[in-house]
Motif scaffolding. Sequence first.
Motif, short mmCIF file in Angstrom:
data_model
loop_
_atom_site.label_atom_id
_atom_site.label_comp_id
_atom_site.label_asym_id
_atom_site.label_seq_id
_atom_site.Cartn_x
_atom_site.Cartn_y
_atom_site.Cartn_z
N LEU A 240 0.83 -1.20 0.00
CA LEU A 240 0.00 0.00 0.00
C LEU A 240 0.87 1.26 0.00
O LEU A 240 0.61 2.21 -0.74
CB LEU A 240 -0.92 0.00 1.22
CG LEU A 240 -1.79 1.25 1.43
CD1 LEU A 240 -2.79 1.41 0.30
CD2 LEU A 240 -2.50 1.19 2.78
N LEU A 241 1.92 1.26 0.82
CA LEU A 241 2.82 2.41 0.89
C LEU A 241 3.50 2.68 -0.45
O LEU A 241 3.68 3.84 -0.84
CB LEU A 241 3.87 2.20 1.98
CG LEU A 241 3.36 2.26 3.43
CD1 LEU A 241 4.46 1.84 4.40
CD2 LEU A 241 2.85 3.65 3.77
N GLU A 242 3.88 1.63 -1.15
CA GLU A 242 4.51 1.82 -2.46
C GLU A 242 3.52 2.43 -3.45
O GLU A 242 3.88 3.31 -4.24
CB GLU A 242 5.03 0.49 -2.98
CG GLU A 242 5.69 0.56 -4.36
CD GLU A 242 6.86 1.53 -4.44
OE1 GLU A 242 7.22 1.94 -5.57
OE2 GLU A 242 7.44 1.90 -3.39
N ASN A 243 2.25 2.00 -3.37
CA ASN A 243 1.23 2.60 -4.24
C ASN A 243 1.04 4.08 -3.91
O ASN A 243 0.87 4.92 -4.80
CB ASN A 243 -0.10 1.86 -4.09
CG ASN A 243 -0.07 0.48 -4.73
OD1 ASN A 243 0.71 0.24 -5.64
ND2 ASN A 243 -0.90 -0.43 -4.24
N GLN A 278 10.05 -1.12 -3.81
CA GLN A 278 10.35 0.25 -4.22
C GLN A 278 10.84 0.36 -5.66
O GLN A 278 11.66 -0.42 -6.12
CB GLN A 278 11.41 0.85 -3.29
CG GLN A 278 11.65 2.33 -3.52
CD GLN A 278 12.66 2.88 -2.53
OE1 GLN A 278 13.48 2.15 -2.00
NE2 GLN A 278 12.62 4.17 -2.28
N SER A 279 10.31 1.37 -6.35
CA SER A 279 10.76 1.68 -7.70
C SER A 279 12.16 2.28 -7.65
O SER A 279 12.50 3.04 -6.75
CB SER A 279 9.80 2.68 -8.36
OG SER A 279 10.37 3.21 -9.54
N LYS A 280 12.96 1.98 -8.64
CA LYS A 280 14.33 2.51 -8.70
C LYS A 280 14.34 4.01 -9.00
O LYS A 280 15.37 4.67 -8.86
CB LYS A 280 15.14 1.77 -9.75
CG LYS A 280 14.61 1.95 -11.18
CD LYS A 280 15.44 1.15 -12.18
CE LYS A 280 14.91 1.31 -13.60
NZ LYS A 280 15.70 0.53 -14.58
N TYR A 281 13.18 4.55 -9.39
CA TYR A 281 13.11 5.97 -9.77
C TYR A 281 12.82 6.89 -8.59
O TYR A 281 12.84 8.11 -8.74
CB TYR A 281 12.05 6.17 -10.85
CG TYR A 281 12.33 5.39 -12.11
CD1 TYR A 281 13.40 5.74 -12.94
CD2 TYR A 281 11.56 4.28 -12.45
CE1 TYR A 281 13.67 5.02 -14.09
CE2 TYR A 281 11.83 3.56 -13.60
CZ TYR A 281 12.88 3.93 -14.42
OH TYR A 281 13.15 3.20 -15.54
#
Length: 310
Positions: A240-243, A278-281
């Motif tokens: 949820l946090l990543e979203n 986590q996204s690398k961006y």
Amino acid sequence: MNNKIAIGIDIGGTKINIAAVKDSGEIVKLKKINTPANDRKELLKILIENIKIFVKEFSSYKGIGIATAGRVIFEEKKIAYTTDNLKDWDKSDLINQLSSHFSKNIYLDNDVNAALLAEINGLKDIKNKNIIFITIGTGLGGALAVDGKIVRGNTGSAGEFGHMVLYPEGRNCNCGKKGCAEQYISGKAYQKRLKEKLKESKIAVNKNSLSIDRIEIEIKKEKGLYYQVLKEMIKDLSLLLENLKNAVDYDLCILGGSFSAYDKIILKLIKEYTEEYQSKYYSRSNHKFSDHKDKAGVIGAALMVFKQSP
């Protein structure tokens, strides 16, 4: 002086906090009461009786602020819908029901918005910052602030993170959808998963195995079935946090609610799982637990009075 004091009320699914609070956010007096389940008349009676006690003691109070679980139509000062424990409170016009008993202004907001207001009150350098608050209690609540101001959205639903869908066609939610985050990340969700795991392991499901004390002891061992259930829940929270990171690119996430008892364990798990998702961006966001613990809602409710009063 009493005119520097407001009365704050935080109505939760299982308990109510009532407090006299200074404009600095300091609590002068606090009372905790159990929430009567699904009984609007009894809840209203309890509120009136206890507010009168505070009004008598702090006669020059500035006003009353109320924070409640569920969704609040802020501009209309009405409750749209609430949690399962407060179903009879849905669509109630609480302000009008209380106004006939008290002479000062009464303000109403969602409990997590109020909690975030309390946290912002003590933070420095919040300009150009996106801050979210997530509370894990009976249900799952959320709030968002940008530049120190609560974001409410078109219909007052901004911050309803508990009703973001994690699993399409998942568990039924009281909002009418399926797979909402609240069905996987909340006190009720933890209890449901725990019961399932206990049955699978052929361990007796009873008051002892489901007691708060037993759960706390077992989780703090950081091993075993109870801890594993927590890990599964925090893995869902991290998703949820990543979203939310993708949606609002938050700088800081503040966590609160009854699971604050496991703050260090949960923060360690969030760090582990958000690294996985986590996204690398994106750069890493900060996560912390509320400085006010379970009193953030009642402090924020009182601060509403100082923020909105003429």
